[in-house]
Design a protein around this motif. Structure first.
Motif, PDB file in Angstrom:
ATOM      1  N   PRO A   1     -11.527 -10.256  -0.904  1.00 54.65           N
ATOM      2  CA  PRO A   1     -12.916 -10.475  -0.484  1.00 54.65           C
ATOM      3  C   PRO A   1     -13.775  -9.228  -0.670  1.00 54.65           C
ATOM      4  O   PRO A   1     -14.994  -9.285  -0.545  1.00 54.65           O
ATOM      5  CB  PRO A   1     -12.775 -10.824   1.000  1.00 54.65           C
ATOM      6  N   GLN A   2     -13.141  -8.085  -0.976  1.00 54.50           N
ATOM      7  CA  GLN A   2     -13.883  -6.865  -1.238  1.00 54.50           C
ATOM      8  C   GLN A   2     -13.105  -6.020  -2.253  1.00 54.50           C
ATOM      9  O   GLN A   2     -11.903  -6.188  -2.407  1.00 54.50           O
ATOM     10  CB  GLN A   2     -14.106  -6.061   0.042  1.00 54.50           C
ATOM     11  N   PRO A   3     -13.779  -5.124  -2.984  1.00 62.88           N
ATOM     12  CA  PRO A   3     -13.073  -4.285  -3.960  1.00 62.88           C
ATOM     13  C   PRO A   3     -12.077  -3.358  -3.264  1.00 62.88           C
ATOM     14  O   PRO A   3     -12.234  -3.035  -2.077  1.00 62.88           O
ATOM     15  CB  PRO A   3     -14.197  -3.478  -4.621  1.00 62.88           C
ATOM     16  N   ALA A   4     -11.066  -2.916  -4.021  1.00 59.90           N
ATOM     17  CA  ALA A   4     -10.063  -2.008  -3.456  1.00 59.90           C
ATOM     18  C   ALA A   4      -9.574  -1.046  -4.534  1.00 59.90           C
ATOM     19  O   ALA A   4      -9.385  -1.431  -5.690  1.00 59.90           O
ATOM     20  CB  ALA A   4      -8.894  -2.788  -2.878  1.00 59.90           C
ATOM     21  N   LEU A   5      -9.388   0.193  -4.132  1.00 56.04           N
ATOM     22  CA  LEU A   5      -8.811   1.223  -4.984  1.00 56.04           C
ATOM     23  C   LEU A   5      -7.339   1.365  -4.599  1.00 56.04           C
ATOM     24  O   LEU A   5      -7.023   1.583  -3.434  1.00 56.04           O
ATOM     25  CB  LEU A   5      -9.549   2.547  -4.773  1.00 56.04           C
ATOM     26  N   VAL A   6      -6.435   1.235  -5.568  1.00 55.87           N
ATOM     27  CA  VAL A   6      -4.998   1.230  -5.284  1.00 55.87           C
ATOM     28  C   VAL A   6      -4.314   2.298  -6.128  1.00 55.87           C
ATOM     29  O   VAL A   6      -4.495   2.355  -7.352  1.00 55.87           O
ATOM     30  CB  VAL A   6      -4.365  -0.147  -5.576  1.00 55.87           C
ATOM     31  N   HIS A   7      -3.517   3.144  -5.454  1.00 54.74           N
ATOM     32  CA  HIS A   7      -2.758   4.203  -6.130  1.00 54.74           C
ATOM     33  C   HIS A   7      -1.270   3.955  -5.901  1.00 54.74           C
ATOM     34  O   HIS A   7      -0.814   3.862  -4.759  1.00 54.74           O
ATOM     35  CB  HIS A   7      -3.164   5.574  -5.572  1.00 54.74           C
ATOM     36  N   ILE A   8      -0.506   3.862  -6.999  1.00 50.86           N
ATOM     37  CA  ILE A   8       0.930   3.595  -6.903  1.00 50.86           C
ATOM     38  C   ILE A   8       1.668   4.914  -6.671  1.00 50.86           C
ATOM     39  O   ILE A   8       1.557   5.848  -7.468  1.00 50.86           O
ATOM     40  CB  ILE A   8       1.472   2.918  -8.180  1.00 50.86           C
TER      41      ILE A   8
ATOM     42  N   GLN B   1      13.687   3.131  -5.801  1.00 48.74           N
ATOM     43  CA  GLN B   1      12.564   3.419  -4.920  1.00 48.74           C
ATOM     44  C   GLN B   1      11.759   2.145  -4.645  1.00 48.74           C
ATOM     45  O   GLN B   1      11.500   1.371  -5.565  1.00 48.74           O
ATOM     46  CB  GLN B   1      11.634   4.459  -5.562  1.00 48.74           C
ATOM     47  N   PRO B   2      11.340   1.925  -3.388  1.00 46.38           N
ATOM     48  CA  PRO B   2      10.508   0.748  -3.091  1.00 46.38           C
ATOM     49  C   PRO B   2       9.116   0.905  -3.689  1.00 46.38           C
ATOM     50  O   PRO B   2       8.717   2.008  -4.078  1.00 46.38           O
ATOM     51  CB  PRO B   2      10.437   0.737  -1.559  1.00 46.38           C
ATOM     52  N   CYS B   3       8.398  -0.194  -3.775  1.00 50.30           N
ATOM     53  CA  CYS B   3       7.007  -0.126  -4.237  1.00 50.30           C
ATOM     54  C   CYS B   3       6.136   0.345  -3.075  1.00 50.30           C
ATOM     55  O   CYS B   3       5.998  -0.344  -2.075  1.00 50.30           O
ATOM     56  CB  CYS B   3       6.535  -1.490  -4.729  1.00 50.30           C
ATOM     57  N   ILE B   4       5.580   1.523  -3.213  1.00 49.68           N
ATOM     58  CA  ILE B   4       4.702   2.103  -2.200  1.00 49.68           C
ATOM     59  C   ILE B   4       3.341   2.341  -2.828  1.00 49.68           C
ATOM     60  O   ILE B   4       3.240   2.909  -3.920  1.00 49.68           O
ATOM     61  CB  ILE B   4       5.267   3.428  -1.649  1.00 49.68           C
ATOM     62  N   ALA B   5       2.291   1.886  -2.156  1.00 50.26           N
ATOM     63  CA  ALA B   5       0.936   2.026  -2.700  1.00 50.26           C
ATOM     64  C   ALA B   5      -0.035   2.402  -1.596  1.00 50.26           C
ATOM     65  O   ALA B   5       0.073   1.930  -0.466  1.00 50.26           O
ATOM     66  CB  ALA B   5       0.501   0.726  -3.370  1.00 50.26           C
ATOM     67  N   ILE B   6      -0.975   3.273  -1.929  1.00 43.81           N
ATOM     68  CA  ILE B   6      -2.073   3.632  -1.028  1.00 43.81           C
ATOM     69  C   ILE B   6      -3.302   2.829  -1.446  1.00 43.81           C
ATOM     70  O   ILE B   6      -3.646   2.787  -2.629  1.00 43.81           O
ATOM     71  CB  ILE B   6      -2.390   5.137  -1.104  1.00 43.81           C
ATOM     72  N   SER B   7      -3.960   2.207  -0.478  1.00 43.17           N
ATOM     73  CA  SER B   7      -5.131   1.379  -0.780  1.00 43.17           C
ATOM     74  C   SER B   7      -6.351   1.859  -0.007  1.00 43.17           C
ATOM     75  O   SER B   7      -6.258   2.188   1.175  1.00 43.17           O
ATOM     76  CB  SER B   7      -4.863  -0.087  -0.420  1.00 43.17           C
ATOM     77  N   VAL B   8      -7.479   1.886  -0.692  1.00 38.73           N
ATOM     78  CA  VAL B   8      -8.773   2.167  -0.074  1.00 38.73           C
ATOM     79  C   VAL B   8      -9.632   0.918  -0.279  1.00 38.73           C
ATOM     80  O   VAL B   8      -9.913   0.535  -1.418  1.00 38.73           O
ATOM     81  CB  VAL B   8      -9.466   3.393  -0.708  1.00 38.73           C
ATOM     82  N   VAL B   9     -10.018   0.273   0.816  1.00 43.24           N
ATOM     83  CA  VAL B   9     -10.774  -0.982   0.751  1.00 43.24           C
ATOM     84  C   VAL B   9     -12.253  -0.693   0.965  1.00 43.24           C
ATOM     85  O   VAL B   9     -12.639   0.008   1.906  1.00 43.24           O
ATOM     86  CB  VAL B   9     -10.262  -1.976   1.821  1.00 43.24           C
ATOM     87  N   PHE B  10     -13.097  -1.237   0.082  1.00 41.72           N
ATOM     88  CA  PHE B  10     -14.541  -1.011   0.152  1.00 41.72           C
ATOM     89  C   PHE B  10     -15.217  -2.255   0.730  1.00 41.72           C
ATOM     90  O   PHE B  10     -15.435  -3.243   0.021  1.00 41.72           O
ATOM     91  CB  PHE B  10     -15.106  -0.707  -1.234  1.00 41.72           C
ATOM     92  N   ARG B  11     -15.554  -2.207   2.005  1.00 39.04           N
ATOM     93  CA  ARG B  11     -16.207  -3.354   2.631  1.00 39.04           C
ATOM     94  C   ARG B  11     -17.652  -3.478   2.154  1.00 39.04           C
ATOM     95  O   ARG B  11     -18.329  -2.487   1.896  1.00 39.04           O
ATOM     96  CB  ARG B  11     -16.150  -3.213   4.155  1.00 39.04           C
ATOM     97  N   LYS B  12     -18.088  -4.721   2.074  1.00 41.27           N
ATOM     98  CA  LYS B  12     -19.409  -5.019   1.524  1.00 41.27           C
ATOM     99  C   LYS B  12     -20.512  -4.263   2.254  1.00 41.27           C
ATOM    100  O   LYS B  12     -21.395  -3.662   1.623  1.00 41.27           O
ATOM    101  CB  LYS B  12     -19.661  -6.529   1.599  1.00 41.27           C
ATOM    102  N   GLU B  13     -20.456  -4.246   3.604  1.00 39.72           N
ATOM    103  CA  GLU B  13     -21.525  -3.592   4.352  1.00 39.72           C
ATOM    104  C   GLU B  13     -21.548  -2.087   4.099  1.00 39.72           C
ATOM    105  O   GLU B  13     -22.609  -1.458   4.075  1.00 39.72           O
ATOM    106  CB  GLU B  13     -21.404  -3.890   5.852  1.00 39.72           C
TER     107      GLU B  13
END
Length: 260
Positions: A23-30, A70-82
Motif C-alpha cells: 500500500p506504500q513504497p518501500a526501500l529494501v536492503h538484502i 544463511q537465512p534471508c535477512i532484509a532491512i526495510s524502510v516503508v514510506f507512508r503516503k502522509e
C-alpha cells in the motif's frame, strides 16, 4: 496493526513466499540470503548487498530463501503516503503525474551504505526502530534516494489511486497472483460490484471459476511440458497450499498432478 516504518525481517524457512502488493513504497536492503520477485513482466533475483525500491500497488510474488547456510535477512524502510506528501509539500517539490510502476534496482552508493550501516546497531536492541528515530531515518532515506536518482520522484511522488484499466488485458497478465477479488477490482480501478459485472460481460463467467481454470491450465502446462514437480508449481500458479491444488487439479482434469 500498522507496519513499522523501519524494521528488519529474518526468514529461516526453506522457502517463504507471499503475494506482493504494497500500500506504500518501500526501500529494501538484502543483508543475507536470497530474495526473488516475480511480476507479470519480469523475474528478479537479489542477494546480499542488493538494494531495491518497491512501488506501491505493483502486483507480484516475493520469495525469501536461505543461501549458503544463511537465512534471508532484509532491512526495510516503508514510506507512508502522509509522510511523502508532507515532505514534497514542505520542500515545494512537484509531485509526479506519471507513475514509474516497475521496481527500481539501486546500485552501490556511499550514501546508501552509510544509511544502512547507521540502522544496523538499532536492530541489536529490537526488530523495529522507535517511532521518533524511524521518522528521521525515513526522511534521510528520501533525501538519499533523490540525490542518487532524481527519477525516484516518479515512484515516491505519485499519490493517485489506480485508474480504470482494461480488465481483460490486466487479468490475462495477472491471473496467477493469489489476491482477493476486491484487490483485483481496486487495481483495475473498480469497486467489487463493478469488477464482477464487467468480468461477466468480458468472460461470461464468474471471476472465481475463471481464475481456477486458468491457474490449473498453467499448472498442467508447467508439469507436463516443463517437467516441473507439483510442489514447485502450485505457488506460481496462484494456489495457497499443495493439498488444495492437488484436489482442484484432480477434480478438473480427472487425474492427479503427480500422475503426469
Amino acid at each position: 496493526m500498522e507496519v513499522a516504518e523501519v524494521f528488519i525481517a529474518c526468514k529461516k524457512e526453506t522457502h517463504y513466499s507471499r503475494e506482493l502488493i504494497l500500500p506504500q513504497p518501500a526501500l529494501v536492503h538484502i543483508v543475507s540470503g536470497e530474495m526473488r520477485i516475480v511480476t507479470a513482466e519480469r523475474h528478479y533475483q537479489f542477494f546480499a548487498g542488493d538494494t531495491i525500491l518497491l512501488p506501491r500497488n505493483q502486483l507480484g510474488r516475493m520469495s525469501k530463501l536461505p543461501l549458503a547456510g544463511q537465512p534471508c535477512i532484509a532491512i526495510s524502510v516503508v514510506f507512508r503516503k502522509e509522510k511523502l506528501q508532507q515532505y514534497y509539500t514542505e520542500n515545494q517539490l512537484a509531485t509526479s503525474q506519471r507513475h514509474g510502476a516497475e521496481l527500481m534496482v539501486l546500485g552501490e552508493h556511499p550514501l546508501l551504505k552509510s544509511l544502512f550501516n547507521s540502522l544496523q546497531p538499532y536492530f541489536e536492541l529490537a526488530d523495529a526502530l522507535p517511532g521518533d528515530i524511524a521518522a528521521l531515518k525515513v526522511e534521510e532515506a528520501i533525501r538519499v534516494l533523490r540525490v542518487i536518482d532524481p527519477q525516484v520522484d516518479l515512484l515516491l511522488g505519485h499519490f493517485e489511486e489506480p485508474g480504470k484499466l482494461d480488465l481483460v488485458s490486466f487479468m490475462e497478465q495477472n491471473y496467477c497472483f493469489n489476491l482477493p477479488l476486491e484487490k483485483f477490482g481496486y487495481l483495475t480501478g473498480r469497486s467489487l460490484t463493478t469488477f464482477k459485472k464487467d468480468f461477466r460481460k468480458a468472460y461470461n463467467s464468474t471471476p472465481g471459476k475463471w481464475l481456477t481454470r486458468k491457474r490449473l491450465e498453467l499448472a498442467h502446462y508447467q508439469i507436463s511440458e516443463k517437467k516441473r514437480k507439483p510442489s514447485e508449481v502450485y505457488l506460481d500458479a496462484g494456489f495457497e497450499d499443495l493439498s488444495h491444488f492437488s484436489y482442484a487439479f484432480k477434480k478438473h482434469f480427472g487425474y492427479s498432478p503427480g500422475s503426469l
